[in-house]
Design a protein around this motif. Structure first.
Motif: not given
Length: 699
Positions: A576-582, A623-624
């Motif tokens: 699982x991800x918590x992405x950065x905007x970049x 995001x998974x």
């Protein structure tokens, strides 16, 4: 179901066990040392003989005849007059296949297999040279087996002054219904002296017409004893109103009893004779005591019962409802604000643990070893090798691995397609293998094991591997892919799973019709599993199937999608991800990808896929990362992740209908229904829409 029908069902159930034992024994014979080999031949012989005896009781003459020819050859082998060389074993294994078909034909009312007459001829050829062939009618006649029902051997001679009695016993249905056993009466009479027992079978009907509510068996006993008549009659005191008992003085040598009347002898041709012996106490009175020989230790036999699968399914459903009720109670206690140290919370935790143990035990009831399935694949391999004129051997490992019975039944077709595909497409001819420096005989390996809470089944061969150039050419010719498409080796291999794809230009009995690996993938996916393919040119090809241990419970991640709560199977999740905007990049008008470890992974918004209002704020989304059977990865965008839990699967097709992107449903602790996402279908649907999901590219 009548008694005869129940006995018939029990016979065919026993045949399944006997055939499984036969198949395992026939496979072991060529690989064992001489001593163990003989023991295995004995075991196989006894299995065939048991099938023959049971078939004779039900009048299955064709099955009896073939089993007799089979056991004749096995008898020659165990007597040393026939050596189990490869040719002989090949015939015996094919005869085993025909015997299995005959049992199935007798059970289901089908016609006998076409290979019956041919295999009978081959068995007769093997049996030539027997010293004295038996008379056919006598060989096929069913004879009951005499069983020694008494634990002691030897008896004391009656004293000269001892008299005796004749006893006639005719039972009734009420006697057996009350739990009485004639054998117990006979053993009690054996305490008084020597008793010769004759079972009168003259009025007993054939097994097919037997009615246990109307017993027809009678016994005639001759008891030599010095005990008085009152003591003899006392043994029948508890059954005098449930059976007809006649006691008379034992007749003298001249045929007359004490009253001078001649006693009838009965029809001895229809009788089975047994002898009782005195108890150890009475033997001690008339024979010298000898040192006792210690009896060998006897291991306790495992007690089993046969239970209808429907009953087990109902029990599993009830356990599922118990799990749901436990979740509801947990949520109610949480809403009530009770602390974890509260007595109610503590009791609920105990119920939760108990429910988990019950659930595990019930699931174990349905679990069965894969041995029967793997033995079936051995026959598929033999038939495919004969059809293609190739030399192929199947090696199996992990056949004791246990899987849910429903999973085993639904694995038959996928494994059949895989085995046939390996024989037809993978294994080369003997000449081609010799030219490549390989043994003439190809090897297919079928294995199973438990890994990380799942069942992994692998089918590998040592053949030529996938001709990826040919596969790509066929895909381009049929318009499946554009000529300029950039595909990885894994993507080329996965073209074989597309419907209608076949690399065979000619239609044969095994392949060429474009039906096969696509069926495998669909069936495995319907079981909640995944299938993948690996291949090395010149070294072979392998298929890997990963399946859940049971179809009733799923380990899933509880996620929020819009205003809905959904379940995502843990088996498909990588991370699982918590992405950065970049890290998020836009492609086209609506496509988005995330850069992760040098790879651009496409993002699929679950809310948008299911028609909910899409979330525009990327920072709020999690995001998974999931991986499909094809090896394609995608990042599923959800609004939040709640927790991970086991959920009870409820079929949508049976209760509602098919929903795209949804595999099943479950009931949450608050009583709400949560849909279980099918990530494979979500990704495939997105791939079909290039606006939603661009092809992943390497960074």
């Amino acid at each position: 179901m009548s008694v005869s029908d129940s006995l018939r069902v029990a016979f065919f159930e026993e045949c399944e066990d006997l055939l499984m034992r036969m198949g395992e024994g026939l496979r072991r014979i060529p690989d064992e040392a001489q001593r163990n080999e003989l023991e295995t031949i004995h075991d196989v012989f006894r299995a065939v003989h048991s099938i023959k005896g049971g078939a004779g009781a039900f009048g299955l003459t064709v099955l009896v005849g073939f089993a007799h020819a089979f056991e004749t050859v096995l008898d020659l082998m165990r007597s040393g007059n026939l050596h189990p060389d490869p040719a002989t074993m090949h015939t015996l294994i094919r005869a085993y296949d025909v015997l299995s078909d005959l049992v199935a034909a007798a059970r289901d009312g089908r016609e006998e297999p076409e290979a019956l007459s041919h295999l009978l001829l081959e068995l007769d050829v093997l049996a030539e040279g027997a010293s004295a062939p038996e008379d056919d009618e006598a060989a096929l006649a069913f004879e009951p087996m005499k069983i020694d029902i008494f634990p002691l051997s030897g008896a004391s001679e009656p004293t000269p002054e001892a008299g005796g009695f004749t006893i006639d016993l005719e039972t009734s249905a009420a006697l057996f219904a009350a739990g009485h056993e004639p054998l117990a009466l006979f053993l009690a009479l054996g305490e008084l002296g020597r008793a010769t027992i004759t079972a009168d079978l003259s009025d007993v009907p054939p097994l097919t017409y037997l009615d246990l509510s109307s017993p027809r068996l009678r016994w005639h006993l001759e008891l030599e004893t010095a005990a008085p008549e009152t003591e003899v009659l006392s043994i029948f005191g508890f059954v005098d109103d449930l059976a007809r008992v006649t006691v008379k003085p034992l007749q003298a040598a001249g045929g007359l009893d004490a009253s001078g009347e001649e006693q009838p002898s009965g029809d001895t041709a229809q009788r089975q004779r047994f002898e009782t012996v005195p108890s150890p106490a009475r033997l001690a009175e008339v024979t010298p005591r000898t040192p006792a020989t210690p009896a060998p230790a006897v291991l306790p036999a495992m007690t089993t019962i046969r239970v209808s699968l429907d009953r087990v399914d109902r029990l599993i459903n009830q356990i599922g409802e118990l799990v749901i009720m436990e979740a509801m109670l947990s949520q109610a206690i949480s809403f009530a604000g009770l602390s974890k140290d509260d007595d109610i919370s503590g009791s609920l935790e105990g119920i939760k643990q108990l429910a988990a143990k019950i659930q595990e035990s019930v699931m174990a009831i349905r679990a069965q070893p894969l041995k029967s399935l793997f033995q079936r694949m051995e026959r598929i391999t033999r038939e495919a090798a004969d059809a293609t004129q190739k030399q192929v051997r199947l090696e199996v490992f992990g056949e004791t691995t246990e899987v849910d019975k429903t999973v085993i039944e639904r694995l038959v077709d996928p494994l059949t397609h895989m085995i046939r595909n390996s024989v037809d497409h993978g294994i080369e001819t003997a000449e081609q293998r010799r030219s490549a420096g390989k043994p003439a005989e190809g090897v297919i390996t079928l294995s199973a094991a438990h890994r990380s809470g799942r069942v992994v089944i692998e089918v590998t061969d040592d053949g030529a591997g996938i001709n990826r150039t040919k596969v790509r050419e066929i895909a381009e010719e049929r318009g499946i892919i554009p000529p300029a498409a950039q595909l990885s080796t894994a993507e080329i291999d996965n073209l074989l799973f597309l419907p209608g794809f076949s690399s065979k230009a000619e239609v044969s009995a095994l392949s060429g019709r474009g039906v096969g690996l696509d069926v495998v993938r669909r069936e495995i996916q319907s079981l909640g599993g995944r299938v993948s393919i690996q291949s090395n040119p010149g070294q072979g090809t392998g298929f890997t199937i990963a399946l859940p241990l049971t179809l009733a419970v799923l380990e899933g991640m509880l996620i929020g999608v819009g205003k809905e709560t959904m379940i995502l199977p843990i088996s498909a999740i990588i991370e699982t991800l918590r992405p950065h905007e970049s890290e998020i990049h836009c492609l086209g008008r609506s496509g988005r990808v995330i850069a992760k470890r040098g790879e651009m992974i496409p993002i699929i918004d679950l809310a948008q896929s299911f028609g909910f209002a899409p979330t525009d704020d990327d920072q709020r989304q999690v995001l998974i990362l999931v991986e499909c059977d094809s090896g394609r990865r995608a990042a599923l965008a959800a609004d939040q992740i709640f927790d991970q839990r086991q959920v009870v699967i409820k079929s949508l097709e049976d209760n509602y209908g098919t929903v795209p992107g949804i595999s099943a449903a479950t009931i949450l602790g608050d009583g709400r229904i949560a849909l279980i996402v099918d990530p494979e279908e979500i990704v495939q649907r997105a791939v079909a829409d290039t606006k939603t999901l661009p092809l992943a590219v390497n960074g």
